[in-house]
Design a protein around this motif. Structure first.
Motif, PDB file in Angstrom:
ATOM      1  N   GLY A   1      19.268  14.515 -34.561  1.00 24.23           N
ATOM      2  CA  GLY A   1      18.195  15.469 -34.336  1.00 24.23           C
ATOM      3  C   GLY A   1      18.537  16.829 -34.924  1.00 24.23           C
ATOM      4  N   VAL A   2      17.735  17.812 -34.576  1.00 18.88           N
ATOM      5  CA  VAL A   2      17.944  19.167 -35.075  1.00 18.88           C
ATOM      6  C   VAL A   2      19.087  19.854 -34.341  1.00 18.88           C
ATOM      7  CG1 VAL A   2      16.901  21.462 -35.265  1.00 18.88           C
ATOM      8  CG2 VAL A   2      15.572  19.434 -35.868  1.00 18.88           C
ATOM      9  N   TYR A   3      19.162  19.663 -33.007  1.00 20.59           N
ATOM     10  CA  TYR A   3      20.262  20.298 -32.278  1.00 20.59           C
ATOM     11  C   TYR A   3      21.013  19.332 -31.359  1.00 20.59           C
ATOM     12  CZ  TYR A   3      17.581  20.804 -27.857  1.00 20.59           C
ATOM     13  OH  TYR A   3      16.886  20.584 -26.696  1.00 20.59           O
ATOM     14  N   ARG A   4      20.567  18.079 -31.252  1.00 22.85           N
ATOM     15  CA  ARG A   4      21.289  17.077 -30.487  1.00 22.85           C
ATOM     16  C   ARG A   4      20.843  15.688 -30.936  1.00 22.85           C
ATOM     17  NH1 ARG A   4      18.569  17.797 -24.411  1.00 22.85           N
ATOM     18  NH2 ARG A   4      16.404  17.310 -24.998  1.00 22.85           N
ATOM     19  N   THR A   5      21.543  14.668 -30.446  1.00 19.76           N
ATOM     20  CA  THR A   5      21.182  13.296 -30.789  1.00 19.76           C
ATOM     21  C   THR A   5      20.355  12.694 -29.659  1.00 19.76           C
ATOM     22  OG1 THR A   5      23.056  12.132 -29.783  1.00 19.76           O
ATOM     23  CG2 THR A   5      23.421  13.113 -31.950  1.00 19.76           C
ATOM     24  N   TRP A   6      20.057  11.418 -29.798  1.00 20.92           N
ATOM     25  CA  TRP A   6      19.156  10.773 -28.844  1.00 20.92           C
ATOM     26  C   TRP A   6      19.722  10.676 -27.430  1.00 20.92           C
ATOM     27  CZ3 TRP A   6      20.043   5.872 -26.503  1.00 20.92           C
ATOM     28  CH2 TRP A   6      21.212   5.224 -26.929  1.00 20.92           C
ATOM     29  N   ASN A   7      21.083  10.669 -27.275  1.00 22.78           N
ATOM     30  CA  ASN A   7      21.628  10.522 -25.920  1.00 22.78           C
ATOM     31  C   ASN A   7      22.857  11.404 -25.663  1.00 22.78           C
ATOM     32  OD1 ASN A   7      23.493   9.192 -27.494  1.00 22.78           O
ATOM     33  ND2 ASN A   7      23.698   7.423 -26.133  1.00 22.78           N
ATOM     34  N   LYS A   8      23.107  12.381 -26.544  1.00 22.53           N
ATOM     35  CA  LYS A   8      24.215  13.310 -26.319  1.00 22.53           C
ATOM     36  C   LYS A   8      23.952  14.598 -27.091  1.00 22.53           C
ATOM     37  CE  LYS A   8      26.975  10.854 -29.776  1.00 22.53           C
ATOM     38  NZ  LYS A   8      28.253  10.139 -30.028  1.00 22.53           N
ATOM     39  N   ASP A   9      24.814  15.565 -26.906  1.00 26.56           N
ATOM     40  CA  ASP A   9      24.574  16.890 -27.481  1.00 26.56           C
ATOM     41  C   ASP A   9      24.984  17.019 -28.938  1.00 26.56           C
ATOM     42  OD1 ASP A   9      23.499  17.815 -25.127  1.00 26.56           O
ATOM     43  OD2 ASP A   9      25.408  18.561 -24.349  1.00 26.56           O
ATOM     44  N   SER A  10      25.814  16.101 -29.441  1.00 28.87           N
ATOM     45  CA  SER A  10      26.316  16.242 -30.806  1.00 28.87           C
ATOM     46  C   SER A  10      26.589  14.856 -31.387  1.00 28.87           C
ATOM     47  CB  SER A  10      27.607  17.073 -30.791  1.00 28.87           C
ATOM     48  OG  SER A  10      28.083  17.332 -32.089  1.00 28.87           O
ATOM     49  N   PRO A  11      26.569  14.707 -32.715  1.00 29.57           N
ATOM     50  CA  PRO A  11      26.329  15.728 -33.731  1.00 29.57           C
ATOM     51  C   PRO A  11      24.842  15.928 -33.991  1.00 29.57           C
ATOM     52  CG  PRO A  11      26.846  13.673 -34.805  1.00 29.57           C
ATOM     53  CD  PRO A  11      26.962  13.421 -33.319  1.00 29.57           C
ATOM     54  N   SER A  12      24.535  16.951 -34.741  1.00 30.79           N
ATOM     55  CA  SER A  12      23.165  17.225 -35.173  1.00 30.79           C
ATOM     56  C   SER A  12      23.111  17.133 -36.691  1.00 30.79           C
ATOM     57  CB  SER A  12      22.742  18.626 -34.725  1.00 30.79           C
ATOM     58  OG  SER A  12      23.562  19.605 -35.369  1.00 30.79           O
ATOM     59  N   MET A  13      21.922  17.052 -37.245  1.00 34.19           N
ATOM     60  CA  MET A  13      21.793  16.986 -38.701  1.00 34.19           C
ATOM     61  C   MET A  13      22.359  18.229 -39.394  1.00 34.19           C
ATOM     62  SD  MET A  13      21.100  15.351 -41.435  1.00 34.19           S
ATOM     63  CE  MET A  13      20.086  13.910 -41.087  1.00 34.19           C
ATOM     64  N   PRO A  14      22.097  19.451 -38.899  1.00 30.20           N
ATOM     65  CA  PRO A  14      22.706  20.612 -39.566  1.00 30.20           C
ATOM     66  C   PRO A  14      24.235  20.543 -39.602  1.00 30.20           C
ATOM     67  CG  PRO A  14      20.942  21.319 -38.122  1.00 30.20           C
ATOM     68  CD  PRO A  14      21.157  19.863 -37.846  1.00 30.20           C
TER      69      PRO A  14
END
Length: 369
Positions: free
Chosen positions: A204-217
């Motif tokens: 995602g932009v700032y988190r993934t589907w089930n956790k906080d990291s990694p993100s696309m940026p």
């Protein structure tokens, strides 16, 4: 008498050798191939196709060619897929213990054109090619066409889209990938454009589907889209006319039972704006297009669309001399693929929905109209 004996015994042997002679086979070694997508030549001078849909082409004469391909993990498997004479054929499973080349056959002995694609995403590991062997084999150069880069998540990868061989709910995650049939390549083929897919399942932009990291940026600049990858991608390799970004589905996910904070619209917009700024630093002349998600419905759909509109407003204000950011909002879709994803037929619907939008953007980029 001696001469007569010589011809009696030697001539038949010569004829047998001639009759058993194999037709000449030519070889293209991996370092000479001309791929598109995120790829690299490794220390063994082999070509690694890394990202979804990364591909290369060649022509050959006769009715078959041998593709020497492997993967790094002996205990795993991966997939390539191919197009023969302009017609998509199928996926081929590549096992980690594969010892023999993959033989691709044609129906006749004429001249044929093949394009080999990686069916799976970067996180499943690379397809590693050492050489291609066939009669009269020649490289196919990447066509000189406008390029679209599609950034996104599992939907953009074509993940969970193909259960034609292994039913949903069985097998491994990569068994249902079909990058060739994903919406991005479908749009590109319809518009006679090149494509590259920069996509990671669950991202995602700032988190993934089930956790906080990694993100696309966080992973976008890394060649393998891995968080701890030290090899950085050379963004001078390509200069796309359009960069399409389809993120947000996983930021808005409820975590599938994993405890997580509610969707943060402020952080999402701020991080998205920074990511677009990163893209513009790599591709200053590219048209940026923000896509919503066909999987998000109801109030969440409206929230995502408002967020994307805010991103557009902020970026346009920061770059007044550039072409305005374009936005596209999908119609909601009931997906028919695995684990709530679009299947191959659904991807064709998405591609058809997107075609006029991208057609207009390409015309503006190419002709200023």
């Amino acid at each position: 008498m001696k001469n007569r004996i010589f011809f009696t015994f030697v001539l038949p042997i010569f004829c047998v050798l001639q009759s058993n002679a194999k037709p000449k086979v030519d070889t293209i070694f991996a370092a000479s191939l001309q791929p598109i997508g995120r790829t690299l030549i490794n220390s063994q001078h082999n070509l690694a196709l890394i990202t979804s849909g990364a591909h290369f082409g060649f022509s050959f004469k006769g009715n078959e060619c041998a593709v020497y391909v492997s993967i790094a993990d002996a205990g795993s498997h991966n997939y390539l897929q191919y197009e023969l004479d302009g017609i998509y054929q199928k996926r081929i499973r590549i096992d980690g213990n594969l010892k023999e080349p993959i033989v691709i056959k044609a129906n006749n002995a004429g001249t044929h054109r093949i394009w080999i694609y990686k069916a799976t995403e970067a996180t499943t590991g690379a397809l590693i090619f050492s050489k291609i062997a066939a009669k009269g084999i020649k490289n196919l150069a990447i066509p000189k066409l406008p390029l679209i880069e599609f950034i996104g998540n599992s939907i953009t990868c074509g993940a969970a889209a193909d259960d034609s061989e292994i039913p949903c709910g069985t097998g491994d995650y990569q068994d249902h990938h079909n990058a060739y049939m994903a919406y991005g390549p479908g749009v590109a083929r319809a518009l006679n454009a090149n494509f590259i897919l920069s996509s990671v399942s669950g991202i995602g932009v700032y988190r993934t589907w089930n956790k906080d990291s990694p993100s696309m940026p966080l992973v976008y600049e890394n060649t393998n889209f891995q968080e701890k990858d030290s090899l950085k991608w050379n963004f001078k390799t390509y200069q796309p006319k359009i960069v399409s970004i389809a993120l947000g589905t996983n930021d808005m996910s409820n975590g599938d039972g994993t405890a997580r904070a509610p969707f943060d619209t402020v952080r999402f917009v701020n991080d998205y704006v920074k990511f677009v700024q990163l893209i513009k630093s790599k591709y200053p002349k590219a048209q940026i297009a923000l896509l919503s998600s066909p999987m998000i419905k109801g109030n969440s759909r409206e929230i995502l669309q408002r967020c994307l509109s805010r991103v557009k407003t902020a970026v346009d204000a920061s770059y007044p001399a550039d072409k305005p950011v374009a936005t596209f909002f999908f119609e909601p879709m009931e997906p028919h693929g695995c684990t709530g994803h679009p299947n191959v037929a659904d991807h064709q619907i998405l591609a058809n929905e997107l075609k006029p939008f991208f057609e207009g953007l390409l015309k503006q980029q190419l002709f200023g109209k």
